[in-house]
Every structure is written in C-alpha cells, then in structure tokens.
Design a protein around this motif. Sequence first.
Motif, PDB file in Angstrom:
ATOM      1  N   TYR A 104     -65.894 -29.971 -97.874  1.00  0.00           N
ATOM      2  CA  TYR A 104     -66.355 -29.743 -96.570  1.00  0.00           C
ATOM      3  C   TYR A 104     -65.456 -28.810 -95.727  1.00  0.00           C
ATOM      4  CZ  TYR A 104     -62.247 -32.376 -94.675  1.00  0.00           C
ATOM      5  OH  TYR A 104     -60.997 -32.892 -94.407  1.00  0.00           O
ATOM      6  N   CYS A 105     -66.140 -28.259 -94.778  1.00  0.00           N
ATOM      7  CA  CYS A 105     -65.276 -27.368 -93.755  1.00  0.00           C
ATOM      8  C   CYS A 105     -65.730 -27.842 -92.449  1.00  0.00           C
ATOM      9  CB  CYS A 105     -65.721 -25.995 -94.239  1.00  0.00           C
ATOM     10  SG  CYS A 105     -67.508 -25.631 -94.141  1.00  0.00           S
ATOM     11  N   SER A 106     -66.114 -26.895 -91.716  1.00  0.00           N
ATOM     12  CA  SER A 106     -66.573 -27.223 -90.160  1.00  0.00           C
ATOM     13  C   SER A 106     -67.958 -27.591 -90.596  1.00  0.00           C
ATOM     14  CB  SER A 106     -66.566 -26.079 -89.205  1.00  0.00           C
ATOM     15  OG  SER A 106     -65.029 -25.628 -89.313  1.00  0.00           O
ATOM     16  N   VAL A 107     -69.003 -26.889 -90.774  1.00  0.00           N
ATOM     17  CA  VAL A 107     -70.376 -27.158 -90.883  1.00  0.00           C
ATOM     18  C   VAL A 107     -70.768 -27.329 -92.258  1.00  0.00           C
ATOM     19  CG1 VAL A 107     -70.570 -26.276 -88.539  1.00  0.00           C
ATOM     20  CG2 VAL A 107     -71.071 -24.774 -90.357  1.00  0.00           C
ATOM     21  N   GLY A 108     -70.188 -26.618 -93.353  1.00  0.00           N
ATOM     22  CA  GLY A 108     -70.912 -26.610 -94.667  1.00  0.00           C
ATOM     23  C   GLY A 108     -70.921 -25.254 -95.560  1.00  0.00           C
ATOM     24  N   TYR A 109     -70.803 -24.415 -94.619  1.00  0.00           N
ATOM     25  CA  TYR A 109     -70.815 -22.800 -95.238  1.00  0.00           C
ATOM     26  C   TYR A 109     -70.007 -22.608 -96.177  1.00  0.00           C
ATOM     27  CZ  TYR A 109     -71.683 -17.832 -95.664  1.00  0.00           C
ATOM     28  OH  TYR A 109     -71.577 -16.570 -96.412  1.00  0.00           O
ATOM     29  N   ARG A 110     -68.474 -22.700 -95.717  1.00  0.00           N
ATOM     30  CA  ARG A 110     -67.637 -22.238 -96.629  1.00  0.00           C
ATOM     31  C   ARG A 110     -67.310 -23.259 -97.713  1.00  0.00           C
ATOM     32  NH1 ARG A 110     -62.831 -21.960 -92.094  1.00  0.00           N
ATOM     33  NH2 ARG A 110     -64.250 -23.535 -91.279  1.00  0.00           N
ATOM     34  N   SER A 111     -67.561 -24.377 -97.261  1.00  0.00           N
ATOM     35  CA  SER A 111     -67.452 -25.406 -98.663  1.00  0.00           C
ATOM     36  C   SER A 111     -68.501 -25.238 -99.516  1.00  0.00           C
ATOM     37  CB  SER A 111     -67.659 -26.920 -98.022  1.00  0.00           C
ATOM     38  OG  SER A 111     -68.471 -26.996 -97.340  1.00  0.00           O
ATOM     39  N   GLU A 112     -69.701 -24.913 -99.317  1.00  0.00           N
ATOM     40  CA  GLU A 112     -70.754 -24.362-100.350  1.00  0.00           C
ATOM     41  C   GLU A 112     -70.136 -23.411-101.123  1.00  0.00           C
ATOM     42  OE1 GLU A 112     -75.539 -24.282 -99.665  1.00  0.00           O
ATOM     43  OE2 GLU A 112     -74.590 -22.304 -99.051  1.00  0.00           O
ATOM     44  N   LYS A 113     -69.599 -22.468-100.712  1.00  0.00           N
ATOM     45  CA  LYS A 113     -69.048 -21.447-101.520  1.00  0.00           C
ATOM     46  C   LYS A 113     -67.913 -21.707-102.332  1.00  0.00           C
ATOM     47  CE  LYS A 113     -71.794 -18.619 -99.390  1.00  0.00           C
ATOM     48  NZ  LYS A 113     -72.973 -18.769 -99.935  1.00  0.00           N
ATOM     49  N   ILE A 114     -67.102 -22.758-101.987  1.00  0.00           N
ATOM     50  CA  ILE A 114     -66.122 -23.322-103.004  1.00  0.00           C
ATOM     51  C   ILE A 114     -66.885 -24.138-103.981  1.00  0.00           C
ATOM     52  CG2 ILE A 114     -64.215 -25.036-102.979  1.00  0.00           C
ATOM     53  CD1 ILE A 114     -63.224 -22.076-102.062  1.00  0.00           C
ATOM     54  N   GLY A 115     -67.774 -25.068-103.425  1.00  0.00           N
ATOM     55  CA  GLY A 115     -68.740 -25.914-104.295  1.00  0.00           C
ATOM     56  C   GLY A 115     -69.139 -25.058-105.419  1.00  0.00           C
ATOM     57  N   GLU A 116     -69.927 -23.713-105.069  1.00  0.00           N
ATOM     58  CA  GLU A 116     -70.221 -23.009-106.062  1.00  0.00           C
ATOM     59  C   GLU A 116     -69.313 -22.520-107.207  1.00  0.00           C
ATOM     60  OE1 GLU A 116     -71.934 -19.767-103.805  1.00  0.00           O
ATOM     61  OE2 GLU A 116     -73.564 -20.714-103.272  1.00  0.00           O
ATOM     62  N   ASP A 117     -68.042 -22.208-106.776  1.00  0.00           N
ATOM     63  CA  ASP A 117     -66.910 -21.807-107.519  1.00  0.00           C
ATOM     64  C   ASP A 117     -66.568 -22.908-108.554  1.00  0.00           C
ATOM     65  OD1 ASP A 117     -66.567 -19.245-106.654  1.00  0.00           O
ATOM     66  OD2 ASP A 117     -64.867 -19.704-105.484  1.00  0.00           O
ATOM     67  N   LEU A 118     -66.804 -24.248-107.890  1.00  0.00           N
ATOM     68  CA  LEU A 118     -66.123 -25.443-108.492  1.00  0.00           C
ATOM     69  C   LEU A 118     -67.172 -25.777-109.876  1.00  0.00           C
ATOM     70  CD1 LEU A 118     -65.090 -28.008-106.103  1.00  0.00           C
ATOM     71  CD2 LEU A 118     -63.535 -26.558-107.611  1.00  0.00           C
ATOM     72  N   GLN A 119     -68.434 -25.569-109.654  1.00  0.00           N
ATOM     73  CA  GLN A 119     -69.682 -25.750-110.568  1.00  0.00           C
ATOM     74  C   GLN A 119     -69.305 -24.706-111.514  1.00  0.00           C
ATOM     75  OE1 GLN A 119     -72.916 -25.203-107.734  1.00  0.00           O
ATOM     76  NE2 GLN A 119     -73.401 -27.172-107.827  1.00  0.00           N
ATOM     77  N   LYS A 120     -69.096 -23.424-111.363  1.00  0.00           N
ATOM     78  CA  LYS A 120     -68.918 -22.354-112.273  1.00  0.00           C
ATOM     79  C   LYS A 120     -67.629 -22.776-113.177  1.00  0.00           C
ATOM     80  CE  LYS A 120     -70.836 -18.760-109.503  1.00  0.00           C
ATOM     81  NZ  LYS A 120     -70.291 -17.555-108.548  1.00  0.00           N
ATOM     82  N   ARG A 121     -66.782 -23.329-112.621  1.00  0.00           N
ATOM     83  CA  ARG A 121     -65.659 -23.846-113.337  1.00  0.00           C
ATOM     84  C   ARG A 121     -65.820 -25.155-114.276  1.00  0.00           C
ATOM     85  NH1 ARG A 121     -60.603 -21.544-111.429  1.00  0.00           N
ATOM     86  NH2 ARG A 121     -60.985 -20.104-109.939  1.00  0.00           N
ATOM     87  N   GLY A 122     -67.003 -25.589-114.162  1.00  0.00           N
ATOM     88  CA  GLY A 122     -67.251 -26.583-115.071  1.00  0.00           C
ATOM     89  C   GLY A 122     -67.345 -28.124-114.309  1.00  0.00           C
ATOM     90  N   PHE A 123     -67.230 -28.259-112.959  1.00  0.00           N
ATOM     91  CA  PHE A 123     -67.198 -29.623-112.374  1.00  0.00           C
ATOM     92  C   PHE A 123     -68.684 -29.745-112.445  1.00  0.00           C
ATOM     93  CE2 PHE A 123     -62.968 -28.088-111.696  1.00  0.00           C
ATOM     94  CZ  PHE A 123     -62.245 -29.192-111.479  1.00  0.00           C
ATOM     95  N   SER A 124     -69.035 -30.812-112.739  1.00  0.00           N
ATOM     96  CA  SER A 124     -70.488 -31.349-112.775  1.00  0.00           C
ATOM     97  C   SER A 124     -71.012 -32.220-111.773  1.00  0.00           C
ATOM     98  CB  SER A 124     -70.657 -32.071-114.202  1.00  0.00           C
ATOM     99  OG  SER A 124     -70.260 -33.183-114.231  1.00  0.00           O
ATOM    100  N   LYS A 125     -70.341 -32.676-110.938  1.00  0.00           N
ATOM    101  CA  LYS A 125     -70.579 -33.675-109.840  1.00  0.00           C
ATOM    102  C   LYS A 125     -69.807 -33.400-108.379  1.00  0.00           C
ATOM    103  CE  LYS A 125     -71.240 -37.448-112.731  1.00  0.00           C
ATOM    104  NZ  LYS A 125     -70.768 -38.837-113.170  1.00  0.00           N
ATOM    105  N   VAL A 126     -70.300 -31.913-107.837  1.00  0.00           N
ATOM    106  CA  VAL A 126     -69.770 -31.474-106.823  1.00  0.00           C
ATOM    107  C   VAL A 126     -70.901 -31.666-105.559  1.00  0.00           C
ATOM    108  CG1 VAL A 126     -69.073 -29.330-105.509  1.00  0.00           C
ATOM    109  CG2 VAL A 126     -68.484 -29.806-108.145  1.00  0.00           C
ATOM    110  N   PHE A 127     -70.328 -31.949-104.569  1.00  0.00           N
ATOM    111  CA  PHE A 127     -71.303 -32.352-103.418  1.00  0.00           C
ATOM    112  C   PHE A 127     -70.636 -31.833-102.269  1.00  0.00           C
ATOM    113  CE2 PHE A 127     -71.836 -35.719-106.179  1.00  0.00           C
ATOM    114  CZ  PHE A 127     -73.386 -35.582-106.500  1.00  0.00           C
TER     115      PHE A 127
END
Length: 174
Positions: A104-127
């Motif tokens: 999470y972040c303030s509204v979800g924009y920055r956290s979405e970008k970090i979430g994308e990075d986590l998915q690329k790093r192999g984390f399978s359950k990112v929300f």
Amino acid sequence: MWSYIKWSLLSLAFLPSACSQNTTGVHVTNPEFDQRLSRILRFSVPVVSVDSFYDHKKDFFILDTRTPEEYQVSHIRGAQYMNFSNPDYTVLRDIPKERPIVVYCSVGYRSEKIGEDLQKRGFSKVFNLYGSIFEWVNEGHPVVNSTGEVTQKVHTYNKRWSQYVYHPAIKKIW
C-alpha cells in the motif's frame, strides 16, 4: 449474416465493461475517489478491499511503499517499510515466495509499481490495497506513528490528494 449481427450486438453489450479499468468488483466508499483510482491504476496487481484485508490482516506480510516522512507520520500497524524511490528488497529475504503480501501507499499507484516488481521477483500472491492508507483511515481503521502509538494523523502526500481523506477525525499532513 445473422451470426455476424448477433456477434456485433454482443460485442457492443460488453464494450462498456471491457473499457472500464476497474473490473475487479472492489470499490472504495467515495465514488469520486473510486473514479480517480480507476483512472490512475492499471490493475496489473490484484487488488484487495480494505474490509477483506482487515478481516485477514494477520495472514499477510504488509509493505508500506511511501516516503520515509509519510511512514513516520503514520502507517498500518505491522507494516514493513519499503521506500518506493529506493526499495530495499532485503526486507523480503525470509519471506516465502508464496506468502500473501499486501502493498500500500497513499492511494495505490506507487504500491502497484512495487507490486509489479514483486511479481517479477517471483512472489505469487501480491495484492494492492485498493484505496491504500487513505481508504484504510476513511473506513475508521487505526494507524500508528513511528513510536507505535495510535495516531489520527495521516500524511496525504500533498494538498490536492488530501481531498480523498474525508474521515472527520483524521488530521491531514503534507
């Protein structure tokens, strides 16, 4: 010919929902805020509602992806800090790749970008927490400051974004 017409009519019937970015069924309580989120998010990371997350919070590893100043003012209890501008992925070194993670972040924009990075790093359950900390406090859930004490302050990033924190007890800081 009939099948072509039938297909065209069906396509038109589903066109509005196909063009809408938020097809998740998850919404925030303020329709104007919800529309704004639908315009800025790509929904590349699955979203979770504040209510669903709150009910199962203990099952998630929580990452706050805001600036140091925002995190120090307040954050969700139990959240680990990960600076969006300079993420330190070592906070995840002991986290299994299949463990559910909420960003999470303030509204979800920055956290979405970090979430994308986590998915690329192999984390399978990112929300991504839909509406992020703004919706969290709007729904009346507590936040804590840098010493772990419950606070009514939330860093709203700037004055323009502060309009989306509308809970009357919250003191907006930017």
